[in-house]
Scaffold this motif. Structure first.
Motif, PDB file in Angstrom:
ATOM      1  N   PRO A  57       0.794  -1.235   0.000  1.00  0.00           N
ATOM      2  CA  PRO A  57       0.000   0.000   0.000  1.00  0.00           C
ATOM      3  C   PRO A  57       0.825   1.282   0.000  1.00  0.00           C
ATOM      4  CG  PRO A  57      -0.915  -1.584   1.539  1.00  0.00           C
ATOM      5  CD  PRO A  57       0.386  -2.152   1.059  1.00  0.00           C
ATOM      6  N   GLU A  58       1.927   1.291   0.752  1.00  0.00           N
ATOM      7  CA  GLU A  58       2.807   2.469   0.779  1.00  0.00           C
ATOM      8  C   GLU A  58       4.216   2.006   0.463  1.00  0.00           C
ATOM      9  OE1 GLU A  58       2.447   4.882   4.255  1.00  0.00           O
ATOM     10  OE2 GLU A  58       0.279   4.617   4.321  1.00  0.00           O
ATOM     11  N   LEU A  59       4.869   2.713  -0.458  1.00  0.00           N
ATOM     12  CA  LEU A  59       6.197   2.310  -0.907  1.00  0.00           C
ATOM     13  C   LEU A  59       7.133   3.514  -0.902  1.00  0.00           C
ATOM     14  CD1 LEU A  59       7.841  -0.072  -2.176  1.00  0.00           C
ATOM     15  CD2 LEU A  59       7.147   0.826  -4.407  1.00  0.00           C
ATOM     16  N   ASP A  60       8.213   3.398  -0.141  1.00  0.00           N
ATOM     17  CA  ASP A  60       9.250   4.423  -0.176  1.00  0.00           C
ATOM     18  C   ASP A  60      10.519   3.790  -0.742  1.00  0.00           C
ATOM     19  OD1 ASP A  60      10.397   2.939   1.915  1.00  0.00           O
ATOM     20  OD2 ASP A  60       9.820   4.376   3.457  1.00  0.00           O
ATOM     21  N   VAL A  61      11.574   4.572  -0.886  1.00  0.00           N
ATOM     22  CA  VAL A  61      12.811   4.091  -1.499  1.00  0.00           C
ATOM     23  C   VAL A  61      13.425   2.953  -0.695  1.00  0.00           C
ATOM     24  CG1 VAL A  61      15.171   4.718  -2.152  1.00  0.00           C
ATOM     25  CG2 VAL A  61      13.284   6.260  -2.692  1.00  0.00           C
ATOM     26  N   GLN A  62      13.409   3.064   0.618  1.00  0.00           N
ATOM     27  CA  GLN A  62      13.980   2.003   1.455  1.00  0.00           C
ATOM     28  C   GLN A  62      13.217   0.692   1.271  1.00  0.00           C
ATOM     29  OE1 GLN A  62      14.205   2.970   5.611  1.00  0.00           O
ATOM     30  NE2 GLN A  62      15.323   1.110   6.111  1.00  0.00           N
ATOM     31  N   ALA A  63      11.908   0.755   1.220  1.00  0.00           N
ATOM     32  CA  ALA A  63      11.103  -0.447   0.998  1.00  0.00           C
ATOM     33  C   ALA A  63      11.355  -1.013  -0.403  1.00  0.00           C
ATOM     34  CB  ALA A  63       9.623  -0.145   1.184  1.00  0.00           C
ATOM     35  N   LEU A  64      11.509  -0.129  -1.386  1.00  0.00           N
ATOM     36  CA  LEU A  64      11.822  -0.579  -2.747  1.00  0.00           C
ATOM     37  C   LEU A  64      13.140  -1.348  -2.768  1.00  0.00           C
ATOM     38  CD1 LEU A  64      11.214  -0.665  -5.795  1.00  0.00           C
ATOM     39  CD2 LEU A  64      12.394   1.559  -5.968  1.00  0.00           C
ATOM     40  N   GLU A  65      14.138  -0.831  -2.066  1.00  0.00           N
ATOM     41  CA  GLU A  65      15.439  -1.527  -1.988  1.00  0.00           C
ATOM     42  C   GLU A  65      15.273  -2.909  -1.363  1.00  0.00           C
ATOM     43  OE1 GLU A  65      18.279  -0.670  -3.284  1.00  0.00           O
ATOM     44  OE2 GLU A  65      17.961   1.439  -3.735  1.00  0.00           O
ATOM     45  N   ASP A  66      14.466  -3.000  -0.316  1.00  0.00           N
ATOM     46  CA  ASP A  66      14.219  -4.287   0.323  1.00  0.00           C
ATOM     47  C   ASP A  66      13.539  -5.246  -0.650  1.00  0.00           C
ATOM     48  OD1 ASP A  66      13.929  -6.125   2.689  1.00  0.00           O
ATOM     49  OD2 ASP A  66      11.810  -5.782   2.235  1.00  0.00           O
ATOM     50  N   TRP A  67      12.556  -4.780  -1.401  1.00  0.00           N
ATOM     51  CA  TRP A  67      11.881  -5.618  -2.387  1.00  0.00           C
ATOM     52  C   TRP A  67      12.839  -6.042  -3.502  1.00  0.00           C
ATOM     53  CZ3 TRP A  67       7.699  -8.337  -1.910  1.00  0.00           C
ATOM     54  CH2 TRP A  67       6.740  -7.960  -0.981  1.00  0.00           C
ATOM     55  N   TRP A  68      13.739  -5.158  -3.903  1.00  0.00           N
ATOM     56  CA  TRP A  68      14.706  -5.509  -4.946  1.00  0.00           C
ATOM     57  C   TRP A  68      15.647  -6.611  -4.447  1.00  0.00           C
ATOM     58  CZ3 TRP A  68      14.885  -5.437  -9.883  1.00  0.00           C
ATOM     59  CH2 TRP A  68      16.082  -5.615 -10.566  1.00  0.00           C
ATOM     60  N   ASP A  69      16.129  -6.478  -3.217  1.00  0.00           N
ATOM     61  CA  ASP A  69      16.960  -7.542  -2.631  1.00  0.00           C
ATOM     62  C   ASP A  69      16.183  -8.855  -2.595  1.00  0.00           C
ATOM     63  OD1 ASP A  69      19.043  -5.751  -2.262  1.00  0.00           O
ATOM     64  OD2 ASP A  69      18.607  -5.436  -0.133  1.00  0.00           O
ATOM     65  N   TYR A  70      14.911  -8.765  -2.240  1.00  0.00           N
ATOM     66  CA  TYR A  70      14.066  -9.954  -2.201  1.00  0.00           C
ATOM     67  C   TYR A  70      13.977 -10.612  -3.578  1.00  0.00           C
ATOM     68  CZ  TYR A  70       9.927 -12.685  -2.904  1.00  0.00           C
ATOM     69  OH  TYR A  70       9.079 -13.674  -3.315  1.00  0.00           O
ATOM     70  N   VAL A  71      13.668  -9.842  -4.630  1.00  0.00           N
ATOM     71  CA  VAL A  71      13.467 -10.465  -5.945  1.00  0.00           C
ATOM     72  C   VAL A  71      14.764 -11.075  -6.472  1.00  0.00           C
ATOM     73  CG1 VAL A  71      13.802  -8.474  -7.501  1.00  0.00           C
ATOM     74  CG2 VAL A  71      12.192 -10.309  -8.110  1.00  0.00           C
ATOM     75  N   LEU A  72      15.905 -10.526  -6.096  1.00  0.00           N
ATOM     76  CA  LEU A  72      17.173 -11.146  -6.493  1.00  0.00           C
ATOM     77  C   LEU A  72      17.320 -12.522  -5.833  1.00  0.00           C
ATOM     78  CD1 LEU A  72      19.549  -8.053  -6.433  1.00  0.00           C
ATOM     79  CD2 LEU A  72      18.445  -9.130  -8.420  1.00  0.00           C
ATOM     80  N   ARG A  73      16.930 -12.622  -4.553  1.00  0.00           N
ATOM     81  CA  ARG A  73      16.945 -13.927  -3.865  1.00  0.00           C
ATOM     82  C   ARG A  73      15.920 -14.876  -4.484  1.00  0.00           C
ATOM     83  NH1 ARG A  73      16.529 -10.599   0.489  1.00  0.00           N
ATOM     84  NH2 ARG A  73      14.477 -11.437   1.051  1.00  0.00           N
ATOM     85  N   ALA A  74      14.729 -14.363  -4.770  1.00  0.00           N
ATOM     86  CA  ALA A  74      13.678 -15.188  -5.358  1.00  0.00           C
ATOM     87  C   ALA A  74      14.104 -15.723  -6.722  1.00  0.00           C
ATOM     88  CB  ALA A  74      12.380 -14.383  -5.482  1.00  0.00           C
ATOM     89  N   ALA A  75      14.777 -14.896  -7.496  1.00  0.00           N
ATOM     90  CA  ALA A  75      15.247 -15.325  -8.820  1.00  0.00           C
ATOM     91  C   ALA A  75      16.222 -16.489  -8.702  1.00  0.00           C
ATOM     92  CB  ALA A  75      15.887 -14.152  -9.557  1.00  0.00           C
ATOM     93  N   GLN A  76      17.098 -16.429  -7.689  1.00  0.00           N
ATOM     94  CA  GLN A  76      18.036 -17.535  -7.473  1.00  0.00           C
ATOM     95  C   GLN A  76      17.291 -18.828  -7.150  1.00  0.00           C
ATOM     96  OE1 GLN A  76      21.231 -17.440  -8.086  1.00  0.00           O
ATOM     97  NE2 GLN A  76      21.221 -15.266  -8.517  1.00  0.00           N
ATOM     98  N   GLU A  77      16.184 -18.707  -6.437  1.00  0.00           N
ATOM     99  CA  GLU A  77      15.383 -19.875  -6.077  1.00  0.00           C
ATOM    100  C   GLU A  77      14.603 -20.409  -7.282  1.00  0.00           C
ATOM    101  OE1 GLU A  77      11.459 -20.321  -3.414  1.00  0.00           O
ATOM    102  OE2 GLU A  77      13.236 -19.784  -2.233  1.00  0.00           O
ATOM    103  N   LEU A  78      14.062 -19.518  -8.098  1.00  0.00           N
ATOM    104  CA  LEU A  78      13.210 -19.918  -9.212  1.00  0.00           C
ATOM    105  C   LEU A  78      13.987 -20.443 -10.416  1.00  0.00           C
ATOM    106  CD1 LEU A  78      10.704 -16.927  -9.128  1.00  0.00           C
ATOM    107  CD2 LEU A  78      10.159 -19.316  -8.597  1.00  0.00           C
ATOM    108  N   VAL A  79      15.126 -19.842 -10.706  1.00  0.00           N
ATOM    109  CA  VAL A  79      15.873 -20.169 -11.927  1.00  0.00           C
ATOM    110  C   VAL A  79      16.942 -21.201 -11.614  1.00  0.00           C
ATOM    111  CG1 VAL A  79      17.303 -19.250 -13.787  1.00  0.00           C
ATOM    112  CG2 VAL A  79      15.393 -17.893 -12.888  1.00  0.00           C
TER     113      VAL A  79
END
Length: 173
Positions: free
Chosen positions: A71-93
């Motif tokens: 619902p609310e997204l700031d730069v710090q939260a965006l960075e956290d989500w980006w770190d997350y998707v990099l980890r998720a990509a390692q799991e998925l691929v």
């Protein structure tokens, strides 16, 4: 705006309107977080030289789209989500000798996007080429869908993902 209701409506439009080659599952755990929607597409075909002449063996490619409500997204939260998707990509691929490419897309749905988030998002980019683990490559991308604005913002020059999201941000779709 009732963010929850608008988010569910967007998710439902995405399921109904996506390419039929994609399969979707709701409320799926990926790398420790629950995605509201995971849509994926996989293809396996015979390996061909120049896309024309069969040379034997199989090749495969994949695309994954992970949808989350934020619902609310700031730069710090965006960075956290980006770190997350990099980890998720390692799991998925999981590259192997037949892997051609994989695309992993993080889609965050928020109410509004401020300029600092938009600027940071535009700089996010991750590509990986698999040499020792197999072959092929992986591209990780991100998009933020702003419900109040009816707009999509994407990471590093990713017009393709923006074009996927645009029709679903219009409520009459």
């Amino acid at each position: 705006m009732d963010f929850s209701a608008e988010f569910v409506a967007l998710r439902d439009r995405m399921i109904a309107g996506q390419d039929p080659a994609f399969t979707s599952r709701m409320n799926v755990q990926v790398a420790g977080r629950t995605a509201a929607l995971v849509s994926s597409f996989s293809v396996s075909e015979q390996r061909k030289a120049l896309g024309l002449v069969a040379v034997g063996g199989e090749t495969h490619a994949h695309e994954y789209r992970l949808l989350f409500a934020v619902p609310e997204l700031d730069v710090q939260a965006l960075e956290d989500w980006w770190d997350y998707v990099l980890r998720a990509a390692q799991e998925l691929v999981q590259p192997d000798a037949s892997h051609e490419f994989s695309i992993v897309s993080l889609i965050l749905v928020t109410e509004r996007v401020d300029r600092s988030v938009e600027k940071r998002l535009a700089k996010l980019k991750a590509e990986r080429y698999f040499f020792s683990e197999g072959r092929g490559w992986m591209d990780v991308r991100a998009a933020v869908a702003a419900l109040a604005e009816g707009k999509a913002y994407t990471s590093h020059r990713d017009g393709a993902l923006k074009n996927v999201l645009k029709p679903f941000l219009q409520k009459n779709t």
